[in-house]
Scaffold this active site. Structure first.
Site: not given
Length: 257
Positions: A163, A198
């Site tokens: 990531y 989120t």
């Protein structure tokens, strides 16, 4: 760039920061198309503000090209793209199970870095056909490309090697792509958020959320999707913003874990 009347496409616009960006752009007078996965709430979200929806898997690169071309055909032009689609995994370079597998590493690079570059290159081709905007300042602007990096690009935590690499690539594209496209009047920026309300983070208990933001200077809370959207609008609005990755992090720096 004046937002009112412009044509915008938001990848990942069915939820989270993408949804907030699509809604705020529409509220400011832009015509907006939401592009997101077929199983998302994209159609419902877009209908709520009078926009359109097209399904897309950003890792299907040829399918993304077709979907963007369809969106531009429906809109009549393309001035702004916002890309928030992406994701990661938790896996160390070397664990008890052995070395990090290459297939997963490549998948995360495809989902984030390659998909973002693909969208950027295709968007630039569409934007290059625009008549340059000629406000009083005479900047000659044709388009704005906004992508999503992460503060993990700079302080990747344990298990974030794929990531972090993918998000660092997105941050690293900004200046070079901006230089590539500067003669066409197209600006390129990325936003590097910290932890925002989120996805899976939203469902955490308040105590867990508080622990995640202990390192923030102020405010000590998770970011809100509308705060990301406000920065998108500021980027589009201000022609002097270009070629950089802007941190949106309340002064937070990730610890190793």
């Amino acid at each position: 760039m004046e937002i009112k009347g412009k044509k915008a496409v938001v990848f990942g616009g069915a939820s989270g920061m993408g949804r907030a960006s699509a809604e705020l752009l529409a509220a400011r007078g832009a015509d907006v198309m939401v592009l997101d996965r077929s199983e998302s709430d994209g159609e419902k979200v877009a209908a709520a503000f009078g926009g359109g929806f097209l399904p897309v898997d950003v890792t299907d690169f040829e399918g993304t090209e077709r979907a963007l071309a369809d969106a531009v055909r429906r809109l009549g032009a393309l001035h702004v793209t916002v890309t928030t689609a992406g994701g990661g995994v938790a896996r160390r370079t070397l664990s008890k199970q052995g070395p990090h597998d290459l297939a997963t590493f490549r998948r995360i690079l495809d989902l984030n870095a390659v998909a973002t570059f693909n969208i950027g290159r295709l968007a630039a081709a569409h934007m290059s056909r625009n008549t340059p905007e000629e406000p009083d300042g005479g900047t000659g602007e044709r388009g704005v490309i906004v992508s999503t990096s992460s503060i993990a690009a700079f302080e990747g935590q344990i298990g974030q090697v794929a990531y972090g690499a993918a998000k660092a690539a997105i941050a690293g594209m900004c200046l070079t792509m901006a230089r590539d496209l500067g003669s066409l009047g197209i600006r390129v920026l990325a936003i590097a958020p910290s932890l925002f309300e989120t996805g899976a983070v939203r469902s955490l208990a308040d105590e867990a959320k508080a622990a995640l933001v202990q390192g923030a200077a102020f405010p000590k809370r998770l970011g809100r999707p509308e705060e990301y959207a406000k920065l998108v609008l500021a980027i589009v609005d201000n022609p002097m913003l270009n070629g950089q990755c802007l941190r949106l992090d309340a002064g937070q720096r990730f610890a190793p874990k």
